[in-house]
Design a protein around this motif. Structure first.
Motif, PDB file in Angstrom:
ATOM      1  N   GLU A   1      39.271  31.176  47.095  1.00 16.89           N
ATOM      2  CA  GLU A   1      39.391  32.483  47.587  1.00 16.89           C
ATOM      3  C   GLU A   1      38.512  33.405  47.050  1.00 16.89           C
ATOM      4  O   GLU A   1      37.563  34.232  47.820  1.00 16.89           O
ATOM      5  N   GLY A   2      38.145  33.415  45.571  1.00 15.19           N
ATOM      6  CA  GLY A   2      36.985  33.929  45.110  1.00 15.19           C
ATOM      7  C   GLY A   2      35.591  33.637  45.783  1.00 15.19           C
ATOM      8  O   GLY A   2      34.879  34.690  45.985  1.00 15.19           O
TER       9      GLY A   2
ATOM     10  N   PRO B   1      40.681  42.121  35.851  1.00 13.55           N
ATOM     11  CA  PRO B   1      39.929  42.308  37.256  1.00 13.55           C
ATOM     12  C   PRO B   1      38.544  42.723  37.226  1.00 13.55           C
ATOM     13  O   PRO B   1      38.232  43.808  36.397  1.00 13.55           O
TER      14      PRO B   1
ATOM     15  N   LEU C   1      40.562  41.017  41.966  1.00  6.38           N
ATOM     16  CA  LEU C   1      40.381  39.732  41.514  1.00  6.38           C
ATOM     17  C   LEU C   1      39.665  39.604  40.266  1.00  6.38           C
ATOM     18  O   LEU C   1      38.765  40.409  39.995  1.00  6.38           O
TER      19      LEU C   1
ATOM     20  N   ILE D   1      36.401  42.343  46.764  1.00  4.64           N
ATOM     21  CA  ILE D   1      36.712  41.490  45.639  1.00  4.64           C
ATOM     22  C   ILE D   1      37.427  42.427  44.734  1.00  4.64           C
ATOM     23  O   ILE D   1      37.650  42.242  43.410  1.00  4.64           O
TER      24      ILE D   1
ATOM     25  N   GLN E   1      39.428  34.220  38.719  1.00  7.03           N
ATOM     26  CA  GLN E   1      39.671  33.750  40.028  1.00  7.03           C
ATOM     27  C   GLN E   1      38.211  33.990  41.020  1.00  7.03           C
ATOM     28  O   GLN E   1      37.885  33.010  41.612  1.00  7.03           O
ATOM     29  N   LEU E   2      37.349  34.626  40.686  1.00  5.18           N
ATOM     30  CA  LEU E   2      35.926  34.799  41.142  1.00  5.18           C
ATOM     31  C   LEU E   2      35.126  33.457  40.802  1.00  5.18           C
ATOM     32  O   LEU E   2      34.327  32.989  41.592  1.00  5.18           O
TER      33      LEU E   2
ATOM     34  N   ARG F   1      35.427  35.188  49.047  1.00  6.90           N
ATOM     35  CA  ARG F   1      35.569  36.741  49.248  1.00  6.90           C
ATOM     36  C   ARG F   1      33.872  37.128  49.021  1.00  6.90           C
ATOM     37  O   ARG F   1      33.464  38.121  49.483  1.00  6.90           O
TER      38      ARG F   1
ATOM     39  N   SER G   1      38.381  29.768  41.829  1.00  7.26           N
ATOM     40  CA  SER G   1      39.232  29.710  42.861  1.00  7.26           C
ATOM     41  C   SER G   1      38.241  29.721  44.100  1.00  7.26           C
ATOM     42  O   SER G   1      37.436  30.181  44.207  1.00  7.26           O
TER      43      SER G   1
END
Length: 432
Positions: free
Chosen positions: A238-239, A64, A228, A225, A232-233, A242, A236
């Motif tokens: 979602e990343g 993370p 994550l 964030i 993922q950042l 966000r 993805s």
């Protein structure tokens, strides 16, 4: 020495790039085997680049980036008060400044190496002109682990098709060699995109850390964030969303934003983000910032001042241009419920920091009724209906940074396929 490194690099590029379609199936021996008998074999140069990049990413890739620990309750000991206070939340970043710089430096050098030596990086391989259907967006969460872009997913399906025993197409040696180089070019391009996004995420964290330490700037909403991973950042959707929500909070939300604290620090942050993190802080994000900044400037002037009217018109022009890129329903309206009334929707959008809701409020306060109507109509057209024609007399566009390549303009900042009407220009760039 530098001479030795230069010669080694030259030798690698001259002799190390030889991708091929390797015969792995039955052949009739006349040199014209079916396509299904061949499997793509990447060059040693490409495999070396991938392994080198993997070694650079592996130590932090699945960790993370930010962890926010909620402050523990603390009972007041005052004899005149009976309440519970709470300690401030604690923000912990995986990488300190020194470690972040040590990780970023070799990645930036590799990025420059690829830009200087591979034509496949400078344009989209196999595409003669910029095509909205070949933007190679981040994953849409379809479960294809490890495939970073749509192009890589399509490439995987094409390879499966090529390996299908039912294929009876025959290809000459020249055609197979050409196909091998085309496939590797696509791989090289996709690898560069992964590398570029990783570098920009590291740049983003560095910028946000500096902004967090500046008292003149608003508080960074690290919680968006929280938890994550770097994977993922970078890869993805979602990343991506966000991060864009976090950046939107910096440029368009109420009392705790750059808008009410006009300073050189705020301009520095917006300029740095647009140059070093343009895959996340798009040109439209900067348009939004400049629009609200001009609006705040106008509000600070006397009501009947001629300068107030000029600056207010400038704010409307920036916001009009920015509204062409507000495609994401969550960004425009916030979280909604089926039972919400129109008033509930408006209040919820305003509380969520919707740039449209904030723009409507400030333009109304400035008396820019025409600009307000245009912004609303343009935003509505992003979700279907007739597109509002662009008027260069009433819109101020933001020029992309010099380092941005043509195919990167608007990348990852397009409306989702099918989410807008047929009359909306799919090549537009802006904040999702």
């Amino acid at each position: 020495s530098e001479t030795l490194r230069s010669k080694a690099r030259q030798a690698a590029f001259c002799h190390g790039r030889s991708p091929e379609m390797k015969l792995t199936g039955p052949s009739n021996g006349d040199g014209m085997a079916p396509v299904s008998s061949f499997t793509f074999q990447p060059s040693s140069l490409y495999e070396g680049l991938v392994k080198f990049m993997s070694r650079l990413l592996r130590p932090f890739w699945y960790k993370p980036a930010v962890v926010v620990t909620e402050g523990r309750p603390l009972q007041s000991k005052s004899a005149y008060a009976n309440y519970y206070a709470r300690l401030p939340a604690k923000v912990e970043l995986l990488l300190d400044d020194i470690t972040l710089d040590e990780i970023r430096r070799p990645l930036v050098m590799l990025q420059e190496l690829m830009k200087s030596n591979f034509d496949a990086v400078m344009s989209i391989p196999g595409v003669s002109q910029r095509d909205a259907s070949d933007q190679m967006d981040v994953d849409d969460g379809d479960g294809s682990a490890g495939l970073i872009t749509r192009a890589m997913q399509n490439q995987s399906r094409a390879m499966q098709l090529a390996n299908n025993p039912s294929q009876t197409h025959y290809a000459s040696d020249k055609e197979r060699k050409q196909k091998a180089f085309e496939t590797e070019d696509r791989n090289m391009h996709s690898t560069y995109r992964l590398l570029s996004r990783t570098v920009q995420v590291l740049n983003l964290l560095s910028c946000l850390k500096q902004a967090h330490a500046m008292s003149t700037l608003p508080e960074v909403q690290w919680g968006l964030i929280h938890g994550l991973t770097f994977y993922q950042l970078v890869t993805s959707q979602e990343g991506q969303q966000r991060i864009e929500t976090l950046l939107n909070a910096l440029v368009s939300q109420g009392d705790k934003t750059l808008l009410n604290r006009i300073s050189q620090d705020g301009d520095w942050l917006a300029q740095t983000l647009s140059k070093q993190c343009y895959l996340f802080f798009s040109s439209a994000s900067r348009l939004t910032y400049m629009g609200f900044k001009a609006a705040n400037d106008a509000l600070s002037r006397p009501t009947k001042s001629p300068q107030r009217g000029l600056v207010a018109s400038k704010a409307a022009a920036f916001l009009r241009a920015a509204s062409r890129h507000w495609y994401d329903p969550a960004l425009v309206a916030g979280r909604t419920n089926d039972s919400d009334t129109w008033l509930d929707l408006a209040n919820r959008a305003f509380d969520a920091g919707s740039p449209l809701a904030r723009a409507a409020e400030v333009l109304m306060e400035l008396g820019q009724v025409e600009g307000l109507v245009d912004v609303c109509l343009i935003s509505g057209a992003n979700f279907g209906g007739v597109k509002v024609p662009r008027d260069d007399r009433k819109e101020l566009e933001e020029e992309a940074a010099n380092a941005v390549m043509d195919w990167e303009k608007g990348l990852y900042h397009r409306p989702a396929s099918g989410s807008t009407g047929d009359n909306v220009d799919p090549r537009s760039s802006g904040t999702q």
